[in-house]
Design an enzyme around this catalytic site. Sequence first.
Site, PDB file in Angstrom:
ATOM      1  N   ARG A  68      12.630  12.287   3.313  1.00 32.64           N
ATOM      2  CA  ARG A  68      12.697  10.816   3.405  1.00 32.64           C
ATOM      3  C   ARG A  68      12.514  10.361   4.852  1.00 32.64           C
ATOM      4  O   ARG A  68      11.940   9.316   5.136  1.00 32.64           O
ATOM      5  CB  ARG A  68      14.017  10.297   2.815  1.00 32.64           C
ATOM      6  CG  ARG A  68      14.217   8.794   3.018  1.00 32.64           C
ATOM      7  CD  ARG A  68      15.184   8.136   2.035  1.00 32.64           C
ATOM      8  NE  ARG A  68      16.397   8.874   1.766  1.00 32.64           N
ATOM      9  CZ  ARG A  68      17.389   9.046   2.638  1.00 32.64           C
ATOM     10  NH1 ARG A  68      17.322   8.539   3.861  1.00 32.64           N
ATOM     11  NH2 ARG A  68      18.468   9.745   2.287  1.00 32.64           N
ATOM     12  N   ASP A  93      -2.045 -10.018   6.320  1.00 30.08           N
ATOM     13  CA  ASP A  93      -2.339  -9.115   5.200  1.00 30.08           C
ATOM     14  C   ASP A  93      -3.839  -8.842   5.240  1.00 30.08           C
ATOM     15  O   ASP A  93      -4.646  -9.731   4.957  1.00 30.08           O
ATOM     16  CB  ASP A  93      -1.920  -9.771   3.877  1.00 30.08           C
ATOM     17  CG  ASP A  93      -2.044  -8.811   2.697  1.00 30.08           C
ATOM     18  OD1 ASP A  93      -2.894  -7.887   2.760  1.00 30.08           O
ATOM     19  OD2 ASP A  93      -1.307  -8.981   1.704  1.00 30.08           O
TER      20      ASP A  93
HETATM   21  C1  LIG Z   1      -2.253  -5.668  -4.250  1.00 32.66           C
HETATM   22  C2  LIG Z   1      -1.910  -6.497  -3.078  1.00 32.66           C
HETATM   23  C3  LIG Z   1      -0.613  -6.488  -2.551  1.00 32.66           C
HETATM   24  C4  LIG Z   1       0.531  -5.722  -3.189  1.00 32.66           C
HETATM   25  O1  LIG Z   1       0.353  -4.351  -3.125  1.00 32.66           O
HETATM   26  P1  LIG Z   1       0.860  -3.289  -4.265  1.00 32.66           P
HETATM   27  O2  LIG Z   1       0.316  -2.017  -3.730  1.00 32.66           O
HETATM   28  O3  LIG Z   1       0.287  -3.721  -5.566  1.00 32.66           O
HETATM   29  O4  LIG Z   1       2.336  -3.315  -4.264  1.00 32.66           O
HETATM   30  C5  LIG Z   1      -0.384  -7.269  -1.423  1.00 32.66           C
HETATM   31  N1  LIG Z   1      -1.354  -7.997  -0.852  1.00 32.66           N
HETATM   32  C6  LIG Z   1      -2.617  -8.028  -1.331  1.00 32.66           C
HETATM   33  C7  LIG Z   1      -3.646  -8.872  -0.667  1.00 32.66           C
HETATM   34  C8  LIG Z   1      -2.933  -7.272  -2.463  1.00 32.66           C
HETATM   35  O5  LIG Z   1      -4.184  -7.313  -2.949  1.00 32.66           O
END
Ligand SMILES: *Cc1c(COP(=O)(O)O)cnc(C)c1O
Length: 381
Positions: free
Chosen positions: A52, A176
Amino acid sequence: MQQQFDHFETRATHAGHNPDAASGAVAPPIVLSTTFVREPDGTFPRGYIYTRENNPNREALENHLAQLEGGVGAITFSSGQAAAMSIIHTLSPGDHIIAPSEMYYGVRKIIRSLYGRWGVSADFVDMRDIINVKKAFRPQTRLVWMETPSNPGLHITDIRTVAMLAREHNALSVCDNTWSPLIQRPLELGCDMVIHSSTKYFGGHSDVLGGVVICRDNNGVFEQIHEMQTVGGAVPSPFDCWLLLRSLSSLPHRLRAQYTSAAVLANALQGHRALEAVHYPGLSIHPHHDIARQQMNRFGDGYFGGMLSIQIRGGAAEAMAVAAKVQLFTRATSLGGVESLIEHRASVEGPDTPTPSNLLRLSIGLEHPDDLLADLQQALA
Ligand SMILES: *Cc1c(COP(=O)(O)O)cnc(C)c1O
């Protein structure tokens, strides 16, 4: 003088892929052991104690991802959502977030539902207009969340300007970057953090769930998120890390093909009489094409991602009918895999979705673009 082998393709193939010192294995072994031996003097000279805390497969993956985004370190998680949560969790009750009005619905849910109850407030603003971001700051604002291009409408946010505003207000900024690997490097534009769902382009084969946060500086936030990983425990398994590292070797070549095909499709579909709109930042008619060109340029010119959205003339029924007729595209959620996907986005986001009911989201895979276009044209006919 040491030769520099620094092209994307070369680094992707070699980073984290040194032959195994013990066996000479060229593909790295998967280290499943949860625990590691301690020396008689009580030390751990190889640096591993308990899986972990750290693991050789995770370490190789994190080193690769940190250099891919140009950060001091990468912290991987068992999903993109767990990675997003680790960032929000650095906040305290009473703190305030500025987030985009259009963003991945799962992250919006974390901010609203999970952390609303813990006293973290948020304003969701249309970041296409910087005035809206400026007006949203409060003395309690600690975090500005960006997502560009946004999911699913491909809105473009000016990363450099929003990151600068955040800094002026003593707030952290995060972007993001799931939709724009290699083309867009938010840390270079002033962001403090980048997040990816590695389930998407990094994994690239729709078979591994994961997430990562990459930090620009080795400051207190990096340590906090690292603690969320090792103590919170939402870590990726050694096999997940191994799969991701393997997939990253082909990332530049996959992306070039996916980005090229998406542009071909967007250009060919633009103006189709069955469509109300085509959303793709590479189109000159996209309202923020100029900003996209400035900030999505780190992988050579002319790449704007592998995602596009189309709005069908009519409503939800007409959009569903098009999705029902495709033969090559697969009707499924998610994105970034080798197979092209089509999705009626509003119905997966649920009743409170802001997504238009006639919108279909397309993730372009590795099929030939002419075949993908022919499939869409027959479905739209
Ligand atoms: C899919 C996605 C997420 C979330 O990720 P997971 O791996 O599904 O938990 C967050 N931001 C964006 C832009 C995504 O496409």
